[in-house]
Write a protein that holds these residues in place. Structure first.
Motif, mmCIF file in Angstrom:
data_model
loop_
_atom_site.group_PDB
_atom_site.id
_atom_site.type_symbol
_atom_site.label_atom_id
_atom_site.label_comp_id
_atom_site.label_asym_id
_atom_site.label_seq_id
_atom_site.Cartn_x
_atom_site.Cartn_y
_atom_site.Cartn_z
ATOM 1 N N THR A 16 -80.217 30.323 17.920
ATOM 2 C CA THR A 16 -80.385 29.178 18.824
ATOM 3 C C THR A 16 -80.840 27.945 18.060
ATOM 4 O O THR A 16 -80.350 26.831 18.296
ATOM 5 N N ALA A 17 -81.789 28.110 17.132
ATOM 6 C CA ALA A 17 -82.263 26.976 16.337
ATOM 7 C C ALA A 17 -81.140 26.407 15.458
ATOM 8 O O ALA A 17 -80.983 25.181 15.345
ATOM 9 N N ARG A 18 -80.351 27.296 14.853
ATOM 10 C CA ARG A 18 -79.247 26.822 14.018
ATOM 11 C C ARG A 18 -78.195 26.088 14.849
ATOM 12 O O ARG A 18 -77.670 25.052 14.440
ATOM 13 N N ASP A 19 -77.893 26.600 16.043
ATOM 14 C CA ASP A 19 -76.905 25.945 16.899
ATOM 15 C C ASP A 19 -77.426 24.609 17.395
ATOM 16 O O ASP A 19 -76.662 23.639 17.502
ATOM 17 N N PHE A 20 -78.727 24.533 17.693
ATOM 18 C CA PHE A 20 -79.282 23.246 18.119
ATOM 19 C C PHE A 20 -79.145 22.197 17.016
ATOM 20 O O PHE A 20 -78.783 21.052 17.282
ATOM 21 N N TRP A 21 -79.448 22.603 15.785
ATOM 22 C CA TRP A 21 -79.370 21.638 14.692
ATOM 23 C C TRP A 21 -77.915 21.201 14.445
ATOM 24 O O TRP A 21 -77.650 20.034 14.152
ATOM 25 N N ALA A 22 -76.980 22.131 14.578
ATOM 26 C CA ALA A 22 -75.576 21.792 14.343
ATOM 27 C C ALA A 22 -75.025 20.891 15.440
ATOM 28 O O ALA A 22 -74.130 20.075 15.176
#
Length: 406
Positions: A16-22
């Motif tokens: 979720t954190a990686r998708d938010f940043w992307a």
């Protein structure tokens, strides 16, 4: 929780954190008040920016956590680029970065208290849940912006009454339809050969559901505001949480009439647990955890006071050789959370005060239980005056106080 459950939970948070940043939101060039963070989040997740502004304002009362999170969003969220740049977005400008860093430096020193950590935890958790459940949503494009007006929509065939003049069609449209439509298999109406095939009738639009009253959202916001103001003005954590719990209770009463607010129960339960826990914890400076048993054999071994934040204190003063004509022995005991037990000689002249914020006191046979307890007793012992004198001050925050003759 087993190892596989822990790894899957950690993997979900990391993904979720990686998708938010992307896919992090882009701050618009127009429409934002200060920095455009709330507008960017609102457009990305389909949330009214006004609600986000209220959330950041409420979070500012929690040790400045709301202001810190807003500045971080201003720093890391890119800015929408000019149309002439040929880019979709650009990083935050250098002067703004310098300004934000200058603001973050003092905030980083004042936010690390209980209220600030609570606000940071609530903000990060709220953003995580927002992205987890609304990452696919997108607010509608503003039709007033120039980018929203397009002219690429295809146009259907337009029937023209015979004998009227019309503009010359484009070269690709200069062809005759050879096959008549299905509704005219014999081709009896040549002027209608260019009409499109009849499509299925469009379904009637479903009636829009009635607007739901956001009892839960409004009440939680007011509760956080009440608790934050309580922390800001110096209220004890238990009192501030109790204030927030009272607002949640009023919201549940209002929700009973407005047919909403069921989600408030999920907020009220942990707030009530925290309020009870903080009300039981000792206040004042931390004096450690101890389980003390004192058995002095001389008056000189008795300390003026015995203290502990959490634990038990047991004083065995029944074996002391007290002079009948000497100065009285004075000592005190104070425990934040725990018990105090004192044993005195049978014939000593005793003056004692037993107090407890909440709990139970047994002061030479005078027993009471409840809150704000204070009992004072003066007893000359079985033999009347004489036999030495003792003055005792015994106090607990939450617990029991007992004085017994041996």
């Amino acid at each position: 929780m087993n190892e596989s459950s822990k790894s899957s939970a950690l993997g979900g948070i990391e993904d979720t954190a990686r998708d938010f940043w992307a896919t992090r939101p882009v701050r618009p060039r127009e429409g934002g008040k200060i920095g455009g963070v709330c507008v960017a989040l609102g457009r990305r997740y389909g949330v009214d920016p006004v609600l986000l502004r209220v959330a950041f304002a409420v979070g500012a009362f929690y040790g400045g956590a709301g202001l810190l999170l807003y500045l971080l969003g201003w720093l890391v969220l890119p800015k929408e680029a000019e149309a002439s740049d040929g880019r979709a977005h650009r990083p935050t400008s250098t002067p703004v970065v310098v300004f934000i860093l200058c603001m973050l430096l003092p905030l980083s020193f004042i936010v690390w208290d209980f209220a600030g950590l609570l606000g940071l935890l609530a903000g990060v958790t709220g953003l995580y849940l927002l992205h987890r459940h609304r990452s696919e949503k997108q607010a509608a494009v503003d039709t007033s912006s120039p980018q929203a007006t397009t002219t690429d929509a295809p146009t259907g065939h337009t029937w023209v009454y015979p004998g009227t003049r019309t503009a010359e069609p484009e070269p690709e449209e200069q062809f005759e339809r050879r096959d008549p439509p299905a509704w005219d298999p014999l081709g009896a109406a040549p002027f209608a050969w260019d009409l499109p095939e009849p499509g299925a009738p469009e379904p009637e639009p479903e009636p829009e559901p009635p607007v739901r009253r956001s009892v839960t959202l409004v009440t939680v916001g007011l509760a956080m505001l009440a608790g934050g103001v309580g922390f800001a003005v110096g209220m004890a954590p238990a009192a501030a949480l109790a204030t927030a719990l009272g607002v949640l209770g009023l919201g549940m009463v209002a929700g009973a009439f407005l047919r909403g607010g069921r989600g408030l129960i999920g907020f009220a339960v942990p707030v009530a647990v925290l309020a009870v826990a903080f009300s039981l914890l000792p206040t004042g400076p931390w004096r450690g955890v101890s389980d003390t048993v004192v058995e002095p054999t001389t008056v000189q071994e008795v300390r003026p006071s015995y203290e502990a934040s959490v634990g038990n204190i047991e004083l065995h003063l029944d074996g002391l050789p007290l002079s009948p004509d000497g100065a009285p022995l004075r000592t005190s005991a104070n425990v934040g959370l725990g018990n105090i037990s004192v044993y005195v000689p049978e014939n000593v002249d005793l003056q004692v005060t037993c107090s407890a914020d909440r709990g139970h006191v047994d002061c030479l046979g005078s027993e009471r239980g409840g809150r704000d307890l204070r009992e004072s007793a003066e007893d000359l012992g079985a033999d009347g005056p004489g036999g030495g004198r003792m003055n005792l001050e015994l106090e607990v925050g939450t617990g029991n106080v007992e004085v017994h003759r041996v």
